[in-house]
Design a protein around this motif. Structure first.
Motif, PDB file in Angstrom:
ATOM      1  N   GLN A 229       6.107   3.329  -1.329  1.00 62.61           N
ATOM      2  CA  GLN A 229       4.866   4.051  -1.058  1.00 62.61           C
ATOM      3  C   GLN A 229       5.154   5.125  -0.024  1.00 62.61           C
ATOM      4  N   GLY A 230       4.467   6.266  -0.166  1.00 61.06           N
ATOM      5  CA  GLY A 230       4.656   7.354   0.787  1.00 61.06           C
ATOM      6  C   GLY A 230       3.533   8.360   0.710  1.00 61.06           C
ATOM      7  N   ASN A 231       3.397   9.147   1.773  1.00 59.25           N
ATOM      8  CA  ASN A 231       2.379  10.182   1.846  1.00 59.25           C
ATOM      9  C   ASN A 231       3.017  11.538   1.584  1.00 59.25           C
ATOM     10  N   PHE A 232       2.368  12.329   0.728  1.00 58.88           N
ATOM     11  CA  PHE A 232       2.896  13.630   0.325  1.00 58.88           C
ATOM     12  C   PHE A 232       1.829  14.697   0.510  1.00 58.88           C
ATOM     13  N   ALA A 233       2.270  15.934   0.789  1.00 53.95           N
ATOM     14  CA  ALA A 233       1.376  17.078   0.965  1.00 53.95           C
ATOM     15  C   ALA A 233       2.117  18.338   0.527  1.00 53.95           C
ATOM     16  N   PRO A 234       1.378  19.392   0.187  1.00 53.82           N
ATOM     17  CA  PRO A 234       2.036  20.650  -0.185  1.00 53.82           C
ATOM     18  C   PRO A 234       2.758  21.263   1.020  1.00 53.82           C
ATOM     19  N   GLY A 235       3.884  21.911   0.754  1.00 53.95           N
ATOM     20  CA  GLY A 235       4.579  22.662   1.788  1.00 53.95           C
ATOM     21  C   GLY A 235       3.905  24.016   1.966  1.00 53.95           C
ATOM     22  N   SER A 236       4.432  24.826   2.866  1.00 52.59           N
ATOM     23  CA  SER A 236       3.822  26.135   3.101  1.00 52.59           C
ATOM     24  C   SER A 236       4.269  27.138   2.037  1.00 52.59           C
TER      25      SER A 236
ATOM     26  N   ALA B 219       9.214   3.411 -12.811  1.00 56.16           N
ATOM     27  CA  ALA B 219       9.276   3.567 -11.357  1.00 56.16           C
ATOM     28  C   ALA B 219       9.067   5.026 -10.991  1.00 56.16           C
ATOM     29  N   ALA B 220       7.820   5.494 -11.140  1.00 54.19           N
ATOM     30  CA  ALA B 220       7.513   6.890 -10.848  1.00 54.19           C
ATOM     31  C   ALA B 220       6.035   7.023 -10.501  1.00 54.19           C
ATOM     32  N   ALA B 221       5.709   8.093  -9.790  1.00 56.16           N
ATOM     33  CA  ALA B 221       4.324   8.424  -9.456  1.00 56.16           C
ATOM     34  C   ALA B 221       4.225   9.940  -9.340  1.00 56.16           C
ATOM     35  N   GLN B 222       3.018  10.473  -9.606  1.00 55.90           N
ATOM     36  CA  GLN B 222       2.826  11.927  -9.614  1.00 55.90           C
ATOM     37  C   GLN B 222       1.425  12.265  -9.108  1.00 55.90           C
TER      38      GLN B 222
ATOM     39  N   ALA C 273      -1.682  13.070  -0.510  1.00 55.22           N
ATOM     40  CA  ALA C 273      -1.817  11.971  -1.465  1.00 55.22           C
ATOM     41  C   ALA C 273      -0.796  10.887  -1.148  1.00 55.22           C
ATOM     42  N   ASN C 274      -1.206   9.650  -1.370  1.00 57.25           N
ATOM     43  CA  ASN C 274      -0.282   8.523  -1.281  1.00 57.25           C
ATOM     44  C   ASN C 274       0.263   8.260  -2.675  1.00 57.25           C
ATOM     45  N   LEU C 275       1.560   8.282  -2.814  1.00 58.93           N
ATOM     46  CA  LEU C 275       2.214   7.981  -4.084  1.00 58.93           C
ATOM     47  C   LEU C 275       2.937   6.651  -3.933  1.00 58.93           C
ATOM     48  N   SER C 276       2.855   5.822  -4.973  1.00 63.82           N
ATOM     49  CA  SER C 276       3.519   4.516  -4.898  1.00 63.82           C
ATOM     50  C   SER C 276       3.911   4.035  -6.277  1.00 63.82           C
TER      51      SER C 276
ATOM     52  N   TYR D 251       6.880  15.115   2.986  1.00 61.45           N
ATOM     53  CA  TYR D 251       6.734  13.673   2.780  1.00 61.45           C
ATOM     54  C   TYR D 251       6.974  12.957   4.097  1.00 61.45           C
ATOM     55  N   GLY D 252       6.322  11.823   4.236  1.00 64.51           N
ATOM     56  CA  GLY D 252       6.477  11.031   5.449  1.00 64.51           C
ATOM     57  C   GLY D 252       5.605   9.795   5.373  1.00 64.51           C
ATOM     58  N   ILE D 253       5.592   9.032   6.451  1.00 59.13           N
ATOM     59  CA  ILE D 253       4.882   7.763   6.512  1.00 59.13           C
ATOM     60  C   ILE D 253       5.119   6.998   5.210  1.00 59.13           C
ATOM     61  N   MET D 254       6.375   6.713   4.933  1.00 60.23           N
ATOM     62  CA  MET D 254       6.735   6.050   3.678  1.00 60.23           C
ATOM     63  C   MET D 254       7.585   4.826   3.953  1.00 60.23           C
TER      64      MET D 254
END
Length: 158
Positions: A72-79, A101-104, A114-117, A142-145
């Protein structure tokens, strides 16, 4: 007066010891298309079936067997990205995708996150085998994963 005894059954077998490794990463890191995600710290580790060097993207399965991987992890758009932006993560074993084993997620604004897991089993017929979580998308953060890899047992022979 009643006097009775309860017969004692056979001593059961001891269960298979748990073998697992969990790792995590908290600081936001930049990801680009096709790059493996870096886990900067190890948390809990039991046994020798799974190993990981803190600060790397690769996990090593040191014993053949059936494993379960939970990510599991948190994702966001880059600049500077164009929207909509689709970001995905997938587990790879030896450079090949692990089925299921994928998430989008598709981002529509720069303030989205978004949290992807995923959780998936896999079989490692031989060891050592390498696992990586690979991200895809133009530019993302990505972070907090976290990831936990557990050895469930031997590959059944029947």
């Amino acid at each position: 007066m009643l006097d009775f005894t309860i017969p004692q059954g056979k001593t059961g077998e001891s269960g298979t010891p748990v073998e697992l490794l969990s790792a995590y990463s908290t600081p936001a890191q930049a990801g680009t298309n096709g790059t493996a995600l870096i886990f900067d710290r190890n948390a809990l580790s039991y046994g020798t079936a799974v190993s990981h060097t803190a600060g790397s993207s690769s996990f090593t399965l040191n014993k053949p067997g059936v494993y379960s991987v939970a990510f599991q992890g948190n994702f966001a758009p880059g600049s500077g990205v164009n929207f909509p932006l689709s970001v995905s993560v997938s587990l790879q074993q030896g450079g090949s995708p692990v089925a299921g084993a994928a998430a989008q997620h598709t981002f529509h604004t720069s303030s989205d996150s978004a949290n992807l897991s995923f959780t998936a089993p896999l079989a490692a017929a031989s060891a050592p085998a390498t696992l990586q979580v690979v991200g895809n998308g133009t530019a993302y953060l990505y972070g907090i994963m976290g990831i936990t890899i557990s050895r469930l047992g031997d590959i059944p022979t029947t």
